[in-house]
Design a protein around this motif. Sequence first.
Motif, mmCIF file in Angstrom:
data_model
loop_
_atom_site.group_PDB
_atom_site.id
_atom_site.type_symbol
_atom_site.label_atom_id
_atom_site.label_comp_id
_atom_site.label_asym_id
_atom_site.label_seq_id
_atom_site.Cartn_x
_atom_site.Cartn_y
_atom_site.Cartn_z
ATOM 1 N N GLN A 278 0.831 -1.199 0.000
ATOM 2 C CA GLN A 278 0.000 0.000 0.000
ATOM 3 C C GLN A 278 0.873 1.258 0.000
ATOM 4 O OE1 GLN A 278 -2.803 0.743 3.257
ATOM 5 N NE2 GLN A 278 -4.318 1.280 1.698
ATOM 6 N N PRO B 25 -4.190 0.451 -3.745
ATOM 7 C CA PRO B 25 -4.690 1.825 -3.586
ATOM 8 C C PRO B 25 -5.061 2.144 -2.142
ATOM 9 C CG PRO B 25 -5.772 0.706 -5.431
ATOM 10 C CD PRO B 25 -4.969 -0.334 -4.694
ATOM 11 N N ALA B 26 -4.835 3.382 -1.750
ATOM 12 C CA ALA B 26 -5.113 3.825 -0.379
ATOM 13 C C ALA B 26 -6.574 3.618 -0.003
ATOM 14 C CB ALA B 26 -4.726 5.289 -0.206
ATOM 15 N N GLU B 27 -7.488 3.757 -0.978
ATOM 16 C CA GLU B 27 -8.910 3.623 -0.657
ATOM 17 C C GLU B 27 -9.319 2.188 -0.333
ATOM 18 O OE1 GLU B 27 -8.304 4.012 -5.099
ATOM 19 O OE2 GLU B 27 -7.817 5.265 -3.385
ATOM 20 N N ASN C 192 -3.715 3.554 6.708
ATOM 21 C CA ASN C 192 -2.746 4.636 6.659
ATOM 22 C C ASN C 192 -2.124 4.874 8.018
ATOM 23 O OD1 ASN C 192 -3.222 5.028 3.921
ATOM 24 N ND2 ASN C 192 -4.949 6.364 4.337
ATOM 25 N N CYS D 131 -8.006 0.485 1.962
ATOM 26 C CA CYS D 131 -8.025 0.470 3.427
ATOM 27 C C CYS D 131 -7.579 1.827 3.945
ATOM 28 C CB CYS D 131 -7.126 -0.643 3.970
ATOM 29 S SG CYS D 131 -7.161 -0.764 5.773
ATOM 30 N N GLU D 132 -8.553 2.720 4.127
ATOM 31 C CA GLU D 132 -8.252 4.055 4.647
ATOM 32 C C GLU D 132 -7.618 3.975 6.039
ATOM 33 O OE1 GLU D 132 -8.696 6.979 3.070
ATOM 34 O OE2 GLU D 132 -9.666 6.168 1.283
#
Length: 158
Positions: free
Chosen positions: A137, A143-145, A151, A147-148
């Motif tokens: 990630q 993609p970051a979306e 982060n 797993c928000e």
Amino acid sequence: MSLFAFPNPVNEYAARVTAGLVVLLALLTAAAGSVWGLLAIAAGFWLRLLFGPRISPLALLSVKVITPRLGKVKLVPGPPKRFAQGIGAFVSTASLLLYAAGAVPAAWTVLGILVVAASLEAFLGFCLGCAIFGLLQRRGLIPAEVCEACNDINLRRL
């Protein structure tokens, strides 16, 4: 709820108990030299990957029986745990296929890798698949979306 839903968040203690059950089953399978054990391990990973803990016998034992008795809850993001189940499905299936192809020592070696990874999760609380997910990630390959919440995951040192 979708048929292929995976819980998010996940109780880390339930994941650790399930990993411990995988270790136990894998060690018993290796000791018995059982292709049926390899099949059960691979099927369990595929069931958890595709359906979450709703169908997998090991996950049901963990989520419904053992973990509630521990009385512990620590919620962590679900997507990395699902990714880890995917790695487990791949590795356990590889072990089963190697066994079926007659490469029995290689099958047990691959199963040993699975035991190490599951032991890290069960006994040390370190999810190798989750660490790989975090690395991918951060590199932009996942993609970051997806797993928000990831982060903020404690895997930045990789």
